[in-house]
Motif scaffolding. Structure first.
Motif, PDB file in Angstrom:
ATOM      1  N   PRO A  74       0.804  -1.230   0.000  1.00  0.00           N
ATOM      2  CA  PRO A  74       0.000   0.000   0.000  1.00  0.00           C
ATOM      3  C   PRO A  74       0.837   1.280   0.000  1.00  0.00           C
ATOM      4  CG  PRO A  74      -0.128  -1.077   2.131  1.00  0.00           C
ATOM      5  CD  PRO A  74       0.609  -2.014   1.233  1.00  0.00           C
ATOM      6  N   PHE A  75       2.100   1.190   0.418  1.00  0.00           N
ATOM      7  CA  PHE A  75       2.943   2.388   0.415  1.00  0.00           C
ATOM      8  C   PHE A  75       3.584   2.631  -0.948  1.00  0.00           C
ATOM      9  CE2 PHE A  75       2.916   1.266   4.943  1.00  0.00           C
ATOM     10  CZ  PHE A  75       2.474   2.467   5.465  1.00  0.00           C
ATOM     11  N   GLY A  76       3.413   1.678  -1.874  1.00  0.00           N
ATOM     12  CA  GLY A  76       4.001   1.843  -3.204  1.00  0.00           C
ATOM     13  C   GLY A  76       5.515   1.886  -3.163  1.00  0.00           C
ATOM     14  N   MET A  77       6.129   1.023  -2.329  1.00  0.00           N
ATOM     15  CA  MET A  77       7.591   1.028  -2.187  1.00  0.00           C
ATOM     16  C   MET A  77       8.223   0.400  -3.426  1.00  0.00           C
ATOM     17  SD  MET A  77       7.350  -0.086   1.777  1.00  0.00           S
ATOM     18  CE  MET A  77       9.047  -0.357   2.242  1.00  0.00           C
ATOM     19  N   ASP A  78       9.189   1.102  -3.969  1.00  0.00           N
ATOM     20  CA  ASP A  78       9.890   0.637  -5.168  1.00  0.00           C
ATOM     21  C   ASP A  78      10.770  -0.564  -4.804  1.00  0.00           C
ATOM     22  OD1 ASP A  78      11.536   0.223  -7.302  1.00  0.00           O
ATOM     23  OD2 ASP A  78      12.018   2.349  -7.626  1.00  0.00           O
ATOM     24  N   PRO A  79      10.462  -1.767  -5.355  1.00  0.00           N
ATOM     25  CA  PRO A  79      11.232  -2.965  -4.945  1.00  0.00           C
ATOM     26  C   PRO A  79      12.687  -2.924  -5.394  1.00  0.00           C
ATOM     27  CG  PRO A  79       9.619  -3.503  -6.677  1.00  0.00           C
ATOM     28  CD  PRO A  79       9.400  -2.061  -6.325  1.00  0.00           C
ATOM     29  N   SER A  80      12.989  -2.054  -6.374  1.00  0.00           N
ATOM     30  CA  SER A  80      14.374  -2.030  -6.863  1.00  0.00           C
ATOM     31  C   SER A  80      15.272  -1.145  -5.998  1.00  0.00           C
ATOM     32  CB  SER A  80      14.404  -1.542  -8.311  1.00  0.00           C
ATOM     33  OG  SER A  80      14.050  -0.173  -8.343  1.00  0.00           O
ATOM     34  N   ASP A  81      14.669  -0.414  -5.027  1.00  0.00           N
ATOM     35  CA  ASP A  81      15.485   0.464  -4.183  1.00  0.00           C
ATOM     36  C   ASP A  81      15.942  -0.282  -2.929  1.00  0.00           C
ATOM     37  OD1 ASP A  81      16.674   2.424  -2.710  1.00  0.00           O
ATOM     38  OD2 ASP A  81      14.927   3.755  -2.618  1.00  0.00           O
ATOM     39  N   PRO A  82      17.235  -0.500  -2.786  1.00  0.00           N
ATOM     40  CA  PRO A  82      17.728  -1.254  -1.620  1.00  0.00           C
ATOM     41  C   PRO A  82      17.376  -0.580  -0.292  1.00  0.00           C
ATOM     42  CG  PRO A  82      19.553  -0.272  -2.874  1.00  0.00           C
ATOM     43  CD  PRO A  82      18.322  -0.067  -3.689  1.00  0.00           C
ATOM     44  N   GLU A  83      17.225   0.738  -0.334  1.00  0.00           N
ATOM     45  CA  GLU A  83      16.868   1.473   0.899  1.00  0.00           C
ATOM     46  C   GLU A  83      15.565   0.911   1.493  1.00  0.00           C
ATOM     47  OE1 GLU A  83      17.983   3.836   3.677  1.00  0.00           O
ATOM     48  OE2 GLU A  83      18.910   4.458   1.796  1.00  0.00           O
ATOM     49  N   ASN A  84      14.651   0.458   0.620  1.00  0.00           N
ATOM     50  CA  ASN A  84      13.370  -0.059   1.089  1.00  0.00           C
ATOM     51  C   ASN A  84      13.513  -1.339   1.909  1.00  0.00           C
ATOM     52  OD1 ASN A  84      11.309   1.757   0.432  1.00  0.00           O
ATOM     53  ND2 ASN A  84      11.426   1.189  -1.722  1.00  0.00           N
ATOM     54  N   LYS A  85      14.614  -2.073   1.701  1.00  0.00           N
ATOM     55  CA  LYS A  85      14.851  -3.295   2.492  1.00  0.00           C
ATOM     56  C   LYS A  85      15.068  -2.943   3.965  1.00  0.00           C
ATOM     57  CE  LYS A  85      15.474  -6.305  -1.114  1.00  0.00           C
ATOM     58  NZ  LYS A  85      14.743  -5.441  -2.055  1.00  0.00           N
ATOM     59  N   GLN A  86      15.525  -1.696   4.195  1.00  0.00           N
ATOM     60  CA  GLN A  86      15.787  -1.250   5.569  1.00  0.00           C
ATOM     61  C   GLN A  86      14.541  -0.633   6.214  1.00  0.00           C
ATOM     62  OE1 GLN A  86      19.050  -1.215   7.265  1.00  0.00           O
ATOM     63  NE2 GLN A  86      19.236  -2.810   5.715  1.00  0.00           N
ATOM     64  N   ASN A  87      13.523  -0.364   5.394  1.00  0.00           N
ATOM     65  CA  ASN A  87      12.294   0.224   5.940  1.00  0.00           C
ATOM     66  C   ASN A  87      11.468  -0.870   6.620  1.00  0.00           C
ATOM     67  OD1 ASN A  87      11.515   2.853   3.491  1.00  0.00           O
ATOM     68  ND2 ASN A  87      13.258   2.552   4.831  1.00  0.00           N
ATOM     69  N   VAL A  88      10.757  -0.462   7.648  1.00  0.00           N
ATOM     70  CA  VAL A  88       9.955  -1.427   8.409  1.00  0.00           C
ATOM     71  C   VAL A  88       8.478  -1.095   8.231  1.00  0.00           C
ATOM     72  CG1 VAL A  88       9.334  -2.136  10.753  1.00  0.00           C
ATOM     73  CG2 VAL A  88      11.750  -1.911  10.104  1.00  0.00           C
ATOM     74  N   VAL A  89       7.687  -2.097   7.869  1.00  0.00           N
ATOM     75  CA  VAL A  89       6.239  -1.892   7.729  1.00  0.00           C
ATOM     76  C   VAL A  89       5.529  -2.748   8.769  1.00  0.00           C
ATOM     77  CG1 VAL A  89       4.244  -2.205   6.224  1.00  0.00           C
ATOM     78  CG2 VAL A  89       6.378  -1.316   5.274  1.00  0.00           C
ATOM     79  N   THR A  90       4.623  -2.132   9.526  1.00  0.00           N
ATOM     80  CA  THR A  90       3.860  -2.893  10.524  1.00  0.00           C
ATOM     81  C   THR A  90       2.368  -2.703  10.272  1.00  0.00           C
ATOM     82  OG1 THR A  90       3.712  -1.069  12.093  1.00  0.00           O
ATOM     83  CG2 THR A  90       5.627  -2.518  12.292  1.00  0.00           C
ATOM     84  N   ILE A  91       1.587  -3.623  10.801  1.00  0.00           N
ATOM     85  CA  ILE A  91       0.124  -3.519  10.693  1.00  0.00           C
ATOM     86  C   ILE A  91      -0.445  -3.286  12.085  1.00  0.00           C
ATOM     87  CG2 ILE A  91      -1.996  -4.752  10.068  1.00  0.00           C
ATOM     88  CD1 ILE A  91      -0.331  -6.228   7.943  1.00  0.00           C
ATOM     89  N   ASN A  92      -1.206  -2.222  12.231  1.00  0.00           N
ATOM     90  CA  ASN A  92      -1.865  -1.887  13.498  1.00  0.00           C
ATOM     91  C   ASN A  92      -0.894  -1.825  14.680  1.00  0.00           C
ATOM     92  OD1 ASN A  92      -4.362  -1.726  12.244  1.00  0.00           O
ATOM     93  ND2 ASN A  92      -4.834  -3.881  12.618  1.00  0.00           N
ATOM     94  N   ASP A  93       0.328  -1.447  14.422  1.00  0.00           N
ATOM     95  CA  ASP A  93       1.330  -1.442  15.489  1.00  0.00           C
ATOM     96  C   ASP A  93       2.235  -0.218  15.313  1.00  0.00           C
ATOM     97  OD1 ASP A  93       2.729  -2.294  17.679  1.00  0.00           O
ATOM     98  OD2 ASP A  93       3.985  -3.713  16.561  1.00  0.00           O
ATOM     99  N   LEU A  94       1.996   0.788  16.149  1.00  0.00           N
ATOM    100  CA  LEU A  94       2.755   2.032  16.035  1.00  0.00           C
ATOM    101  C   LEU A  94       3.679   2.178  17.241  1.00  0.00           C
ATOM    102  CD1 LEU A  94       3.241   4.811  14.647  1.00  0.00           C
ATOM    103  CD2 LEU A  94       1.251   5.681  15.873  1.00  0.00           C
ATOM    104  N   HIS A  95       4.968   2.341  16.979  1.00  0.00           N
ATOM    105  CA  HIS A  95       5.931   2.519  18.067  1.00  0.00           C
ATOM    106  C   HIS A  95       6.461   3.944  18.054  1.00  0.00           C
ATOM    107  CE1 HIS A  95       6.728  -1.723  19.495  1.00  0.00           C
ATOM    108  NE2 HIS A  95       5.859  -1.874  18.512  1.00  0.00           N
ATOM    109  N   LEU A  96       6.461   4.577  19.225  1.00  0.00           N
ATOM    110  CA  LEU A  96       6.906   5.962  19.327  1.00  0.00           C
ATOM    111  C   LEU A  96       7.941   6.081  20.435  1.00  0.00           C
ATOM    112  CD1 LEU A  96       3.380   7.661  19.186  1.00  0.00           C
ATOM    113  CD2 LEU A  96       4.942   7.266  17.271  1.00  0.00           C
ATOM    114  N   VAL A  97       8.756   7.124  20.315  1.00  0.00           N
ATOM    115  CA  VAL A  97       9.795   7.359  21.317  1.00  0.00           C
ATOM    116  C   VAL A  97       9.288   8.426  22.287  1.00  0.00           C
ATOM    117  CG1 VAL A  97      12.164   8.134  21.683  1.00  0.00           C
ATOM    118  CG2 VAL A  97      11.588   6.791  19.648  1.00  0.00           C
TER     119      VAL A  97
END
Ligand SMILES: [Cu+2]
Length: 274
Positions: free
Chosen positions: A168-191
């Motif tokens: 749903p975020f339309g992340m480009d699979p060819s961008d290696p940076e996206n491998k480092q991104n974290v996607v969660t469902i119904n789970d929001l973590h804040l500092v």
């Protein structure tokens, strides 16, 4: 006299209306006391929420005073001054002072509240601090998805043409940076004590991200990204709800928020990277 019957009826009608007004007053006050004990605002957990709660309390007190005063005045007037034989109601502006008072005083009150509301709004919808944690949020039938930048703080490329139901975020699979991104469902973590900037959108219908403990609520609108930011200031577990009726599964759009220390957050983020 011919009028007596009518005057009598009018007097009785006035008294009954007075009883009804008083009943409304008592019922209104009692329902407030009951709801204040059972369904009040959830415990506050954000820095911005304090000024929202303050304004809420001021408006509540002022409207409560007006509610009681107006009902008492009408109730007593109806009881005390019923229809009298041969007496006519006066319609001229004899009490200009009184009329001015009950027009001007509430008008000034409303203007002051309007300005106070603008001040709080400007504070809440101001430019986010540079050190804010950034999270992408997408609402969909029927869940919230959150996307965090990796440990380097960067989001990978994304574009609408990559959007699918599984992406749903339309992340480009060819961008290696996206491998480092974290996607969660119904789970929001804040500092805790660190501002968070949410970029909110939807991929189907209008949803509304409601974070009651933080006094934040923002519609998620397809085709638009709306930013909100706030500073969670109490560690703990909180809930997310969807505040916009969005379909049959609307009620399942509940999520969890974990407010934690920076080190606990870093650890969690690391554990989510595949
Ligand atoms: Cu929804």
């Amino acid at each position: 006299m011919e009028d007596t019957g009518r005057t009598h009826d009018e007097r009785r009608a006035g008294r009954w209306t007075s009883v009804l007004i008083m009943f409304t007053l008592v019922a209104g006050v009692l329902s407030f006391v009951w709801s204040a004990r059972s369904y009040w605002l959830l415990p506050l957990a954000s820095a911005q929420g304090a000024s929202i709660d303050e304004l809420f309390d001021i408006i509540l007190v002022l409207t409560a005073i007006a509610f009681v005063a107006v009902h008492l005045f009408i109730g007593i007037a109806l009881w005390r001054f019923p229809a009298r034989q041969g007496a006519k109601a006066a319609h001229w502006h004899e009490h200009l002072g009184a009329e001015l008072t009950w027009t001007v005083v509430p008008a000034i009150g409303i203007i002051i509240l309007g300005i106070a509301g603008e001040v709080v709004w400007a504070k809440v919808y101001s430019a986010p601090p540079a050190n804010a944690e950034q999270v992408d949020v997408v609402g969909r039938q029927f869940e919230w998805q959150f996307r965090y930048p990796g440990p380097d703080g960067r989001f990978g490329r994304s574009a609408p043409r990559f959007v699918t139901s599984g992406n749903p975020f339309g992340m480009d699979p060819s961008d290696p940076e996206n491998k480092q991104n974290v996607v969660t469902i119904n789970d929001l973590h804040l500092v805790v004590n660190r501002p968070v900037l949410l970029h909110i959108t939807s991929i189907d219908v209008i949803h509304s991200l409601s974070l009651p403990n933080f006094r934040m609520k923002q519609d998620a609108v397809p085709g638009r990204v709306v930013d909100i930011w706030f500073t969670p200031n109490k560690e703990g577990a909180y809930q997310i709800v969807c505040a916009q009726l969005c379909g049959v599964g609307h009620y399942t759009m509940r999520g969890n928020i974990t407010v934690q220390s920076q080190s606990a957050f870093d650890q969690w983020l690391q554990s989510q990277i595949k």
